[in-house]
Scaffold this motif. Structure first.
Motif, PDB file in Angstrom:
ATOM      1  N   LEU A 122       0.622  -1.613   0.609  1.00  0.00           N
ATOM      2  CA  LEU A 122      -0.360   0.712   0.241  1.00  0.00           C
ATOM      3  C   LEU A 122       0.496   1.924  -0.139  1.00  0.00           C
ATOM      4  O   LEU A 122       0.575   2.356  -1.144  1.00  0.00           O
ATOM      5  N   LEU A 172       1.686   3.945  -3.042  1.00  0.00           N
ATOM      6  CA  LEU A 172       1.759   5.516  -2.803  1.00  0.00           C
ATOM      7  C   LEU A 172       2.967   6.637  -3.132  1.00  0.00           C
ATOM      8  O   LEU A 172       3.288   6.877  -3.599  1.00  0.00           O
ATOM      9  N   TYR A 180      -6.814  -0.411  -2.657  1.00  0.00           N
ATOM     10  CA  TYR A 180      -5.121   0.000  -3.257  1.00  0.00           C
ATOM     11  C   TYR A 180      -5.450   0.943  -4.188  1.00  0.00           C
ATOM     12  O   TYR A 180      -4.739   1.750  -4.195  1.00  0.00           O
ATOM     13  N   PHE A 204      -5.485   4.100  -2.843  1.00  0.00           N
ATOM     14  CA  PHE A 204      -3.827   4.970  -2.422  1.00  0.00           C
ATOM     15  C   PHE A 204      -3.788   5.228  -3.541  1.00  0.00           C
ATOM     16  O   PHE A 204      -2.363   5.821  -3.326  1.00  0.00           O
ATOM     17  N   THR A 221      -3.889   9.215  -3.809  1.00  0.00           N
ATOM     18  CA  THR A 221      -3.266   9.776  -2.575  1.00  0.00           C
ATOM     19  C   THR A 221      -1.321  10.092  -3.147  1.00  0.00           C
ATOM     20  O   THR A 221      -0.726  11.210  -2.145  1.00  0.00           O
TER      21      THR A 221
END
Length: 350
Positions: free
Chosen positions: A36, A41, A281, A284, A287
């Motif tokens: 993650l 990310l 997922y 994420f 972001t």
């Protein structure tokens, strides 16, 4: 998370199975956490940063919050579509992206090296001298976390994550797939990283000279590499940006599959469970271009280190099993299996 409980149970019985289950749960949590934050990310964040740097910086086209949001949504949409397609879709996309990225990068390295081919012997000497120079060793020792982090980013050897992808391969000889996996760190470290080092040393960009004077510094490797290519191919930083994005997308997809296997091991393999993971997922990924979570990234690296420790325990305890699996294939001295007589067969069938 699958080989640990099964393998340890086969070799050590009930106690081995218990230990394997504990290690499997820990490994699953660590794979999921890093998937993650590190595999998703962080990759999106870094590819966005590279894109911003070649489009005018913070004041450029992609430097605004709207640009970051657009980039995050775009990557998330691509990732979501591929994840919903399953392992075949992931394999099809990454099998195209990774060779394309590697081909572009290696071609540029060859061009840069051939332009200064007469400087190659001296560059090799500089690399060897730097490897055994006490000052260079001291500089590396000052920031071992960065060096370990670079090694983790470069390849996943020993972590226990790549076998998740290799386990999806259909083969009659599983041990042979392990031999295929050995080629990955060789191509990555011995071939690609060596070519990168030669390119940087031969080009000798200002950022590289500055880093050497400061004893290592904190200048990012991608910055030095981009500057090195720019001395020979002024337009290549833009191509490098494309390569970085291809690498980031393929890494996000790969770790998306790894994380899915860890998620289903922990929470069950149902359609609702898998869909929940894929939605989380994908969000994420959005972001990734909006946030800078260095603390979480550092935690993800620590988690990945612990994953390596767990995997190495399994490798050590099951090394005799690996040896046994390889011996029939590679040792001509292995005893042949005696033919079974009809009488024995008939008796056993009764």
């Amino acid at each position: 998370m699958h080989y640990l409980p099964k393998g340890l149970a086969d070799r050590f019985g009930t106690n081995g199975k218990k230990l394997g289950k504990v290690l499997a749960v820990l490994a699953s949590f660590m794979i999921l956490f890093f998937g993650l934050f590190g595999g998703n990310l962080f990759q999106v964040n870094q590819s966005y940063a590279q894109l911003v740097s070649v489009t005018g910086g913070e004041d450029g086209l992609m430097g605004s919050s709207a640009g970051a949001l657009f980039f995050g949504i775009l990557i998330a949409a691509l990732v979501g579509i591929v994840l919903l397609g399953g392992i075949r879709s992931i394999a099809n996309v990454t099998s195209t992206l990774v060779p394309a990225m590697a081909g572009i990068y290696i071609t540029a390295c060859l061009v840069a090296i051939l332009v200064h081919v007469t400087a190659v012997p001296a560059a090799i000497g500089t690399i060897i001298e730097g490897a055994f120079n006490p000052k260079g060793v001291a500089a590396a020792a000052r920031r071992p976390d960065h060096r370990l982090q670079a090694g983790r980013v470069s390849n996943e050897a020993g972590l226990g994550s790549a076998p998740i992808a290799h386990s999806a391969v259909k083969t009659k000889h599983p041990a042979s797939e392990g031999l295929v996996a050995l080629l990955e760190p060789f191509i990555d470290i011995v071939v690609t990283c060596t070519m990168t080092a030669l390119t940087i040393v031969i080009a000798n960009p200002a950022s590289w000279a500055e880093a050497r004077k400061s004893g290592g510094g904190d200048i990012g490797g991608v910055t030095i590499t981009s500057d090195a290519f720019e001395t020979v191919l002024p337009w290549f930083p833009y191509i490098l940006t494309v390569a970085v994005m291809l690498f980031a997308i393929s890494t996000v997809l790969t770790w998306g599959y790894y994380g899915l296997k860890a998620w289903t091991h922990l929470f069950g393999r149902s359609r609702a469970s898998e869909l929940t993971y894929k939605v989380v997922y994908t969000l994420f990924a959005v972001t990734g271009s909006l946030l800078t979570l260095q603390t979480l990234i550092d935690m993800a690296d620590a988690v990945l280190f612990m994953l390596a420790v767990i995997n190495i325990i399994g490798l050590y305890l099951l090394a005799p099993v690996v040896k046994r699996e390889l011996t029939p294939s590679w040792s001509s001295s292995a005893p042949a299996t005696p033919a079974r007589s009809p009488t024995v067969t008939k008796t056993r069938s009764r």
